[in-house]
Structures are given as structure tokens and as C-alpha cells.
Design an enzyme around this catalytic site. Structure first.
Site, PDB file in Angstrom:
ATOM      1  N   HIS A  12      49.593  40.174  41.833  1.00  0.00           N
ATOM      2  CA  HIS A  12      50.104  38.821  42.129  1.00  0.00           C
ATOM      3  C   HIS A  12      51.592  38.834  42.510  1.00  0.00           C
ATOM      4  CE1 HIS A  12      46.733  36.372  39.943  1.00  0.00           C
ATOM      5  NE2 HIS A  12      46.268  37.502  40.460  1.00  0.00           N
ATOM      6  N   ASP A  15      43.882  44.526  42.580  1.00  0.00           N
ATOM      7  CA  ASP A  15      43.309  43.225  42.246  1.00  0.00           C
ATOM      8  C   ASP A  15      42.742  42.560  43.501  1.00  0.00           C
ATOM      9  OD1 ASP A  15      42.707  40.892  40.862  1.00  0.00           O
ATOM     10  OD2 ASP A  15      44.719  40.065  41.083  1.00  0.00           O
ATOM     11  N   ASP A  71      38.763  38.613  47.664  1.00  0.00           N
ATOM     12  CA  ASP A  71      39.877  37.741  48.029  1.00  0.00           C
ATOM     13  C   ASP A  71      41.116  38.159  47.256  1.00  0.00           C
ATOM     14  OD1 ASP A  71      38.704  36.572  45.585  1.00  0.00           O
ATOM     15  OD2 ASP A  71      40.212  35.015  45.849  1.00  0.00           O
ATOM     16  N   GLU A  84      37.979  34.127  43.876  1.00  0.00           N
ATOM     17  CA  GLU A  84      38.391  34.217  42.475  1.00  0.00           C
ATOM     18  C   GLU A  84      39.837  33.787  42.292  1.00  0.00           C
ATOM     19  OE1 GLU A  84      40.014  35.783  38.779  1.00  0.00           O
ATOM     20  OE2 GLU A  84      40.611  36.359  40.802  1.00  0.00           O
ATOM     21  N   GLU A  85      40.715  34.197  43.201  1.00  0.00           N
ATOM     22  CA  GLU A  85      42.141  33.904  43.049  1.00  0.00           C
ATOM     23  C   GLU A  85      42.461  32.423  43.216  1.00  0.00           C
ATOM     24  OE1 GLU A  85      43.899  35.966  41.766  1.00  0.00           O
ATOM     25  OE2 GLU A  85      43.527  37.994  42.473  1.00  0.00           O
ATOM     26  N   HIS A 145      36.079  41.198  43.214  1.00  0.00           N
ATOM     27  CA  HIS A 145      36.330  40.154  44.212  1.00  0.00           C
ATOM     28  C   HIS A 145      37.157  40.733  45.347  1.00  0.00           C
ATOM     29  CE1 HIS A 145      40.566  39.291  42.990  1.00  0.00           C
ATOM     30  NE2 HIS A 145      40.134  39.486  41.756  1.00  0.00           N
TER      31      HIS A 145
END
Length: 454
Positions: free
Chosen positions: A423, A123, A92, A156-157, A90
Site C-alpha cells: 500500500h 499484495d 487488483d 479486494e483493495e 487477488h
């Protein structure tokens, strides 16, 4: 006839990969237009699409998904009779949080201490580069031996389910014999790991209203019901005194029977301050891979700077509940909603809105594709055997794909090992891990193709 050995080819491609990841990280592709302009995600999607076209992919398309975001799709034909492999990543990313806490700008790839820093490096923009490196190495080593579909998600996030709904409406699009999800990570740098389970999640926003408007705390405080105080009490009801999650009716005593996570290693990885205890009971692996956990990820309340002496009329919070394998996210959502409605104090008016959900996932690690992956990891990580771990995070698409394609084998690998700090501020990727996992994926595709022709 083969060309250049895969490990040597990927090593030679690493400077190019760094330059490309620098370009991709520069897009502030947070899939929330309230945080960054939609054009940032659109730019990242176009970049991914152009990269696929440059590698000879056909049918490259930006898919407009029901949540208003775009996922990028491409197809690379393989030899006649070859199996089809779907590669997922992903583009995003999570918001950078406190940009002032970043040592270097979050959307500017910066090399430091042997790692590449920037939001999305691990990520999961780095995951897309991992796929590209593997395919480029195979091309240089005689050709890609399988048909390849690539899907790069754009939300996705956010957990808003755009790609899941699109896949359900177009069930043939992502069909494959095996699926590689490039969005997890090794248990530790240098320890090759596949992720065998994922917790699901549900995301709720709860609002409490107690007054028609804010009141002077001197004139009315002590009798007027304070919505912020009510919210604090409500949120506190979601945890026991030891920090364990306590949602009425939700089972929270499962145990993890695989690879364990020593507490001292977890404290170091999580950067727990000296003297501060961990929360919950059982082993660390029980707590983060096998049991539900609730987190208050946001709360609307007056800032300290500029605060007035007022009794608050309304308060709002956003709550994330991670749901372990063996439990159902729909049922967990109902239980959490019922808990919030039942535990609001003083008759406060409660409204609950669901903003995201995904089911937990459990892989079959005894399948043939996992044998091919274990063989690949043994070469890419000399002296190491493939390990299997859980992951506390969620990838809702996994269950959607498993439901659509029950015969497909699903493997989860990636770059998000603990030092990556995904994150959080100062996210980074290990270029050595990017290189080794790209070698792993290339060898896996070759092994897997060979196993299908035996």
C-alpha cells in the site's frame, strides 16, 4: 511414486515465476476506473484465467460480480475421496500513490537489493504465483493430492464486496474442506507466521456544506463559516490528544495476548522519523491488532499551488475505521456515522455515505489444518516454529466464507511481511519468501491430504 523433491522443484521454477510475475505486475489493475482504465483489470483477469487453464484447471470462468468487477475461478479435480482446498488471492492492487517517489516504475517489476519491486508483487499478485508454484511442485512430485478450487478476486483493495455478494448468491461455488487465504504475511522475513485475526473495516465519505459558494476571505472571513475549517475540527474529534481513536460509544481498550511487536521494531518497519512519537496507548500489538483505529485517507481541499484567498463553501473527506475482532462492523459504522453527525461544528450541513465495509475475523488455530501447516512450515523454514500473529488490515471475504462454510478451516498466509511496504511506494516482495512459502503451501496440501486419509 514421487518425482522431484518439492523444495528443489520450486527452486528450479523461480526464474519462470519471476517472468510471470513481471507480466502480471505490468497490468495497472487498480479496480477504480477513475484512476486507471477498466481494461487493465480485465487484462489481468484474462492473464490469471489463462494461467489456470494452462495448469489443467476446469470450469475456468471470469465471474461478473455485483460491484462491476471480475473475479477468476477455476477447479482442479483431485483423487477420488480427496478433500477440497480453496486457494485465494487477488489481482487488483492499490494505486501507486506518488509515482515520482518510486525508485523504479511501479508497474515494472525491478530487481534491487535482493527483492522484486513493483505494485502488487507482495499484495497480492505474488500470492497467486505462490499458489501456482505449489501446485506445479506437487505435480512434479507425484500429483496434486487434493481437489483444488482457486478464486482470484478483482476488487479486494476497494472493499466494495463484489465477491462476497457473488459467493452469497452462489453458495456452492467456493465450498471447501479448508481454505488458504494467500493475502497476509510473515511477522518478519524468515519467521513462518499464520495470521489468526484480522481487523474489519468501514469506509465512509463525509461532506460538510456551509455556504452557497466560496467567498472572498478578506471580505467575509472571520464570520462566514469555513467548511474546510469545520472539516478539520470534525476530523480532529476522532482522536484524543495522544492519537487514540475516540469514536463516541466505540470500545478502544482491548489487549492483545499473543505474539508481541517490540516498539523499536515497529518504528523501524513503519519508518517513523527520529523524534516523532507513536500514537495511542498500550502495546503496539494492542494498537494495531486488538483496537479500532481511524484514518483520514483522503480529503478534498484546494491545492496550495494556485490557491485563492477564499472561504470554502464545501469540504469532503474519506475516513477508514479498522474494527478489531470482537466488535461488529455494522455497529461501528452506525457509531462513526452518529459521531460525525454530532460533532460537525457551527451547524454545518453533514452528509455521510458508506463506500465499503467488512467484518473482522478470528481463526481457530487449534484445528487439524493448522497442525498440517505447522509441520509444513517446520520443513520449509528449518529451525523455526510456526508463529501466530494478528493483522491490522482487512480481508472482508474471510467472514463471508466462514459464514457460508462453518465447518471449513481457514488459514491465512502470504508475502506481505513488513519490508514489503504494501500500500506504500516501493512495494516489493522477497523472492526467498515466495520460494519458502510456496514450499510451505505444497507441503501443507500433501500433509493435509494425508491427514484426511488416516
Amino acid at each position: 511414486m514421487t518425482g522431484h523433491p518439492i523444495p528443489e522443484t520450486i527452486a528450479s521454477l523461480m526464474p519462470r515465476a519471476k517472468a510471470e510475475l513481471t507480466e502480471l505486475v505490468a497490468f495497472q489493475s487498480v479496480a477504480d476506473p477513475a484512476v486507471y482504465p477498466r481494461s487493465e483489470c480485465e487484462g489481468a483477469a484474462e492473464w490469471v484465467a489463462a494461467a489456470l487453464r494452462a495448469e489443467g484447471f476446469q470450469d475456468v470462468a471470469l465471474l461478473d460480480t455485483p460491484d462491476g468487477t471480475q473475479s477468476v475461478y477455476g477447479f482442479l479435480p483431485g483423487p477420488d475421496g480427496a478433500p477440497t482446498v480453496l486457494l485465494y488471492a487477488h489481482y487488483d492492487v492499490q494505486p501507486p500513490l506518488d509515482e515520482a517517489a518510486w525508485i523504479s516504475p511501479p508497474f515494472e517489476l525491478t530487481e534491487r537489493d535482493g527483492r522484486w519491486f513493483g505494485r502488487g508483487t507482495a499484495d497480492c499478485k505474488g500470492g497467486f504465483l505462490m499458489h501456482l508454484l505449489a501446485l506445479r511442485a506437487l505435480k512434479a512430485d507425484g500429483g496434486v493430492p487434493v481437489a483444488v478450487k482457486v478464486i482470484v478476486e478483482g476488487s479486494e483493495e476497494q472493499g466494495t464486496g463484489g465477491l462476497e455478494r457473488y459467493a452469497e448468491a452462489h453458495p456452492g461455488l467456493l465450498a471447501a474442506d479448508t481454505i488458504v487465504i494467500g493475502d497476509t504475511g510473515n511477522f518478519r522475513v524468515g519467521l513462518p507466521t499464520v495470521t489468526s485475526t484480522l481487523r474489519g473495516m468501514t469506509m465512509l465519505r463525509v461532506q460538510l456544506d456551509t455556504l452557497e459558494g466560496n467567498l472572498h476571505s478578506g471580505q467575509f472571513g472571520g464570520a462566514a463559516p469555513d467548511a474546510l475549517a469545520a472539516m478539520i475540527q470534525l476530523l480532529a474529534s476522532l482522536r484524543a490528544g495522544d492519537g487514540s481513536t475516540t469514536v463516541d460509544g466505540l470500545t478502544a481498550d482491548e489487549e492483545w495476548d499473543g505474539l508481541q511487536y517490540p516498539e523499536e521494531e515497529f518504528r523501524k518497519d513503519a519508518k517513523v522519523l527520529d523524534g516523532v512519537g507513536l500514537i495511542g496507548t498500550g502495546t503496539v500489538a494492542d494498537r494495531i491488532w486488538a483496537r479500532p483505529s481511524v484514518t483520514v485517507i483522503g480529503i478534498d481541499c484546494p491545492a496550495v499551488v494556485g490557491a485563492t484567498p477564499s472561504v470554502q463553501a464545501s469540504a469532503r473527506a474519506q475516513i477508514s475505521l479498522r474494527v478489531p475482532p470482537g466488535q461488529n462492523a455494522d455497529e461501528a459504522t452506525k457509531l462513526l456515522t452518529a459521531h460525525l453527525l454530532a460533532h460537525a461544528p457551527w451547524g454545518a450541513k453533514v452528509s455521510v455515505e458508506q463506500v465499503g465495509q467488512g467484518q473482522p475475523f478470528r481463526a481457530d488455530i487449534a484445528s487439524p489444518a493448522y497442525t498440517a501447516m505447522a509441520d509444513a512450515m517446520r520443513v520449509a523454514y528449518p529451525g523455526q516454529e510456526m508463529q501466530s500473529s494478528g493483522m491490522g488490515g482487512s480481508i472482508p471475504l474471510c467472514n463471508t466464507l466462514a459464514g457460508l462454510y462453518p465447518d471449513a478451516e481457514i488459514l491465512l498466509i502470504g508475502l506481505s511481511e513488513p519490508e514489503a511496504q504494501i500500500h506504500a511506494v516501493n512495494e516489493s516482495v522477497s523472492p526467498e519468501e515466495l520460494e519458502r512459502l510456496s514450499v510451505t503451501e505444497a507441503l501443507f496440501l500433501r500433509n493435509y491430504a494425508a491427514s484426511k486419509t488416516l
